[in-house]
Each structure stands twice: as structure tokens, then as C-alpha cells.
Design a protein around this motif. Structure first.
Motif, short mmCIF file in Angstrom:
data_model
loop_
_atom_site.label_atom_id
_atom_site.label_comp_id
_atom_site.label_asym_id
_atom_site.label_seq_id
_atom_site.Cartn_x
_atom_site.Cartn_y
_atom_site.Cartn_z
N PHE A 16 -63.74 -67.52 29.36
CA PHE A 16 -64.79 -66.73 28.75
C PHE A 16 -65.43 -65.82 29.79
CE2 PHE A 16 -64.31 -69.32 25.17
CZ PHE A 16 -65.09 -68.82 24.13
N ASN A 72 -68.28 -63.97 28.86
CA ASN A 72 -69.69 -63.93 28.53
C ASN A 72 -70.09 -65.25 27.88
OD1 ASN A 72 -70.05 -61.10 29.28
ND2 ASN A 72 -68.82 -60.67 27.47
N GLY A 73 -71.41 -65.42 27.74
CA GLY A 73 -71.90 -66.58 27.03
C GLY A 73 -71.91 -67.85 27.84
N CYS A 74 -71.85 -67.75 29.18
CA CYS A 74 -71.86 -68.93 30.04
C CYS A 74 -73.10 -68.92 30.93
CB CYS A 74 -70.61 -68.99 30.91
SG CYS A 74 -69.09 -69.35 29.99
N ASP A 88 -70.87 -73.30 28.34
CA ASP A 88 -70.28 -72.26 27.50
C ASP A 88 -71.05 -72.28 26.19
OD1 ASP A 88 -68.78 -70.75 25.72
OD2 ASP A 88 -66.89 -71.25 26.72
N GLN A 89 -71.96 -71.32 26.01
CA GLN A 89 -72.81 -71.32 24.84
C GLN A 89 -72.09 -70.87 23.57
OE1 GLN A 89 -76.10 -69.00 26.73
NE2 GLN A 89 -77.36 -70.76 26.17
N LYS A 90 -70.94 -70.23 23.72
CA LYS A 90 -70.18 -69.84 22.53
C LYS A 90 -69.49 -71.06 21.93
CE LYS A 90 -69.33 -65.00 23.71
NZ LYS A 90 -68.30 -63.96 23.92
N GLN A 91 -68.91 -71.87 22.79
CA GLN A 91 -68.22 -73.07 22.31
C GLN A 91 -69.12 -74.29 22.30
OE1 GLN A 91 -63.74 -73.30 23.01
NE2 GLN A 91 -64.49 -72.70 25.02
N ARG A 92 -70.33 -74.17 22.88
CA ARG A 92 -71.29 -75.28 22.95
C ARG A 92 -70.68 -76.45 23.73
NH1 ARG A 92 -75.40 -75.16 19.02
NH2 ARG A 92 -75.32 -77.43 18.78
N ASP A 95 -79.47 -77.06 25.73
CA ASP A 95 -79.55 -75.63 25.43
C ASP A 95 -81.01 -75.17 25.35
OD1 ASP A 95 -78.04 -73.16 24.67
OD2 ASP A 95 -79.21 -73.38 22.84
#
Length: 242
Positions: free
Chosen positions: A133, A135-137, A146-150, A171
């Protein structure tokens, strides 16, 4: 890829039928069981990917089944609980239940929770490391979120399994680094399901998260307590004095 097999242990026939239909509609195989004895018999010949357990099983306790599973299997457990079962929820957390859903539940939410737990265990989908990834980390200490995959990864890109409640707690703290957060605010901000829980539930979640992100949970570097004030999440390596 084969469909995940979900075991359903619930003594209410109408609930079992509804859950089987819901899971089948969402490409999940389901095996309904009415008792602990039936589970013990069927599990000898059936490979489950996750067990969905009702806390109240007639004269039996779903907690007893969860404890038995934890002693002998590395099997994901999602518990169905009633609004008045605060003490049992706490015990379920301490026994290692991966998630819990309050009755009456939203069908889509239940399926999402089940899929999230399956993903954390690597069943039903491929889990990739944070380097895939761009982004979103977020990073703190030796961890990457990884906030996209949680998903939480360690410095070796190995996933650290978190329950839904543990991830939500992490989070929330990461969104407010170095801010002191009161217990009341923590309960209010985490969502409607957690607002019904007693203070002991917060303590259990804090302890469980610390065990996964702190080298010494009794002397936390990141998730610290401020006596008389609340909690603070420190993202650097310097531990402030309590």
C-alpha cells in the motif's frame, strides 16, 4: 478458492435457520448446531474456519464452549450477546473471543464482522503486507497500521491479530495522538455498542491491546494511563512519567 465454513452454535432453531440463510446469501457455508455436544461431535469431521456462538445455550453456557475451543484449537470465535450480558461479555473478552455482536444485530454488520475476523486469520481472502500500500498507513514505534485493510503489522510485516474492538480502540487513539482522553469520551466516541458496556470492559480492552503493542504491558510506552484523567497514546519512543 473454497468458501469459508462457519459453525453456528445456537439453541434457538429459528435463529439458526436465519443465520444459515444469511451466511449462504453472502457466499459463506454454514453448519448449524444446537448444543455443545453437537458441536463436539460434528467438529471431529468438519473443518471450521470460524465459530459463531450464542452466549445463552439453554442450560449450557457459550462461554464454556469458547473456553474449550481456546484450549485445543486456534479457531476464530464470534459471540452473540444480549444487551444485559455485560459480565459475560467481559469474560468472553478475557477468554479470547475475537469479536462479539449484540442482539438484535444488523445482518450486514454481522457479515462484515465475520469477514473481518476471517481476514485476520487469513481465511477466505489474501492478506498482504503494508508495503503493498502506498497510502492509508500510519506508523508508531515498530508497528504499521494499514487503515484501508484495518490491519496492524509489526516491523517484519507480520500481521498482529486484533479483534474488531481492539482495532477500533487503536484507530481511535491514533487519530488523537498525545491527547489525554477521558474514559467517558472513550466510551462515547467508540460507538453505540460500546456505550452499553461497564467500565471493566474498557479496562479489558486496554489490557489486551497493550499486550499486543507494548514490549512490557505493565510499563507501556505508547498506550499510557494518566491517573485521574484518562489515557494518552504516545507515538514516539519516549515514555512519559505517569
Amino acid at each position: 478458492m473454497s468458501r469459508p465454513t462457519i459453525g453456528i452454535v445456537d439453541d434457538e432453531a429459528s435463529m439458526r435457520d436465519a443465520l444459515v440463510a444469511l451466511l449462504h446469501q453472502n457466499q459463506l457455508d454454514a453448519v448449524p448446531m444446537a448444543s455443545i455436544a453437537e458441536f463436539n461431535d460434528i467438529q471431529k469431521t468438519t473443518a471450521f474456519d470460524l465459530i459463531l456462538i450464542d452466549l445463552r445455550l439453554g442450560d449450557e453456557s457459550g462461554l464454556d464452549l469458547a473456553l474449550s475451543i481456546r484450549k485445543s484449537h486456534d479457531l476464530p470465535i464470534v459471540m452473540l450477546t444480549g444487551h444485559g450480558d455485560e459480565t459475560d461479555k467481559i469474560v468472553g473478552l478475557e477468554l479470547g473471543a475475537d469479536d462479539y455482536v449484540l442482539k438484535p444485530f444488523n445482518p450486514r454488520e454481522l457479515v462484515a464482522r465475520i469477514r473481518a475476523v476471517l481476514r485476520r486469520y487469513g481465511a477466505g481472502s489474501q492478506v498482504t503486507g503494508p508495503n503493498s500500500f502506498q497510502n492509508g498507513c500510519l506508523t508508531f514505534g515498530r508497528f504499521t497500521v494499514d487503515q484501508k485493510q484495518r490491519i496492524l503489522f509489526d516491523q517484519f510485516s507480520q500481521e498482529i491479530a486484533l479483534t474488531n474492538a481492539e482495532y477500533r480502540l487503536l484507530d481511535y487513539f491514533l487519530g488523537r495522538p498525545n491527547d489525554i482522553i477521558t474514559r467517558v469520551d472513550l466510551l462515547a466516541e467508540l460507538g453505540s455498542d460500546l456505550t452499553k458496556y461497564v467500565d471493566r470492559t474498557v479496562d479489558v480492552l486496554i489490557l489486551r491491546l497493550r499486550r499486543k503493542i507494548e514490549e512490557n504491558p505493565s510499563k507501556p510506552v505508547h498506550l499510557q494511563t494518566r491517573r485521574g484523567q484518562g489515557y494518552i497514546f504516545v507515538t514516539n519512543h519516549v515514555r512519559d512519567a505517569d
